[in-house]
Design an enzyme around this catalytic site. Structure first.
Site, PDB file in Angstrom:
ATOM      1  N   HIS A 178      22.814  38.083  47.049  1.00 33.75           N
ATOM      2  CA  HIS A 178      23.985  37.775  46.221  1.00 33.75           C
ATOM      3  C   HIS A 178      23.587  37.710  44.752  1.00 33.75           C
ATOM      4  CE1 HIS A 178      26.147  36.627  49.890  1.00 33.75           C
ATOM      5  NE2 HIS A 178      25.079  35.903  50.215  1.00 33.75           N
ATOM      6  N   ASP A 188      18.855  37.256  51.866  1.00 34.60           N
ATOM      7  CA  ASP A 188      19.924  36.262  51.746  1.00 34.60           C
ATOM      8  C   ASP A 188      19.776  35.443  50.465  1.00 34.60           C
ATOM      9  OD1 ASP A 188      22.272  34.989  52.521  1.00 34.60           O
ATOM     10  OD2 ASP A 188      21.232  33.445  53.682  1.00 34.60           O
TER      11      ASP A 188
END
Length: 314
Positions: A51, A266
């Site tokens: 992200h 992640d």
């Protein structure tokens, strides 16, 4: 003298956060000094799930967000990938940014060809906006079924998204938790095109290898259209680093469907119960997840290139 590994924020300082935007519980800072992996990844290796968050001063978080993270701007994420030996990445739109893809578009535009994206398509996202996202490099949309992120989508809402992305070849990426996989198994079978299950379905390892969720996940993989991300070993593990129980699950999934698995860091690890994992350790664990060199290349290079439409790598 041992060289200290640089934390990504030392390589790319994070802008100051605006007043009153303290991070939520479960949003710890990244590991303070991630190690440089001993595993040398093959050229073209991809972080298929990470992200980019903020910076909030430039790309504000959604007013109706369910959590507030620490910023993880594009330069910080790029520096981490350089340290880990990752040449490509898939940036997943976070629910804390909602349907505003400005930050994602900015990141994709800054590194043409190296990045792909996963969007969050809402009721207000127009076909014109979706086509702009496609031109920028978005190749999937994410459906969140975790209540702590947003209200899970209804079938009518899912059908509306499918209608607006029709013809683009995007994958549907599902973020589910444990036995929701079994509940949603019929839905998954009706989705057109490729379907990706995030973080190994976040199955409960306490249920063992014959648990309902894991049985459903394997059955879906056997259907030939479902892919799985063998990411999030730190989230699933009941043992802590080096997450041997979750690594064993990931390795079993790679062996089960080697041509439909991808891996991701992640990063920056939001909504977790413990400290953020060492991303260098996560890379080194890939060698245990895919001990066969042929499977390692599929996992890190060929599969993400196929799934997210990256240029071919020799």
């Amino acid at each position: 003298m041992t060289e200290r590994a640089l934390h990504p924020t030392e390589l790319a300082p994070t802008p100051a956060r605006p007043a009153g935007s303290a991070p939520s519980p479960g949003c710890p800072p990244p590991h303070p000094s991630p190690r440089r992996p001993s595993l040398v990844l093959p050229p073209g290796s991809c972080d298929a799930h990470c992200h980019i968050l903020g910076p909030a001063t430039v790309f504000p978080y959604a007013p109706d967000r369910t959590f507030t993270p620490l910023d993880a701007p594009k330069d910080q994420v790029r520096a981490l990938h350089a340290q880990l030996g990752l040449d490509r990445a898939v940036i997943v739109q976070s629910s804390c940014h909602g349907g505003d893809h400005s930050g994602l578009l900015d990141a994709l535009g800054s590194e043409t060809g190296r990045l792909r994206g996963v969007a969050l398509i809402g009721a207000r996202t127009t076909r014109a906006e979706i086509e702009e996202l496609h031109r920028a490099g978005v190749r999937a949309f994410r459906l969140n079924f975790l209540p702590h992120l947003r209200t899970p989508p209804t079938r009518a809402e899912i059908d509306s998204v499918l209608e607006r992305v029709d013809g683009l070849g995007w994958a549907a990426q599902l973020h589910v938790h444990d036995e929701e996989i079994a509940v949603l198994e019929d839905l998954v079978k009706t989705l057109p095109g490729k379907v990706v299950i995030d973080h190994m379905g976040r199955v409960d390892l306490a249920a063992g290898p014959d648990g309902r969720a894991l049985r459903s996940l394997r059955a879906l993989l056997d259907g030939g259209r479902v892919w799985v991300k063998v990411s999030g070993v730190d989230r699933l593990s009941r043992q802590g680093p080096p997450f041997a129980d979750a690594v064993a699950l990931a390795a079993s999934l790679v062996a089960h469907a080697p041509e439909r698995v991808v891996w991701g860091t992640d990063y920056p690890h939001v909504n977790i119960a413990a400290d953020a994992p060492d991303d260098g350790l996560l890379v080194d664990l890939v060698e245990r997840i895919a001990p066969d060199p042929a499977h390692l290349r599929l996992l890190m290079v060929d599969n993400p290139a196929t799934l997210y439409d990256f240029p071919s790598t020799p």
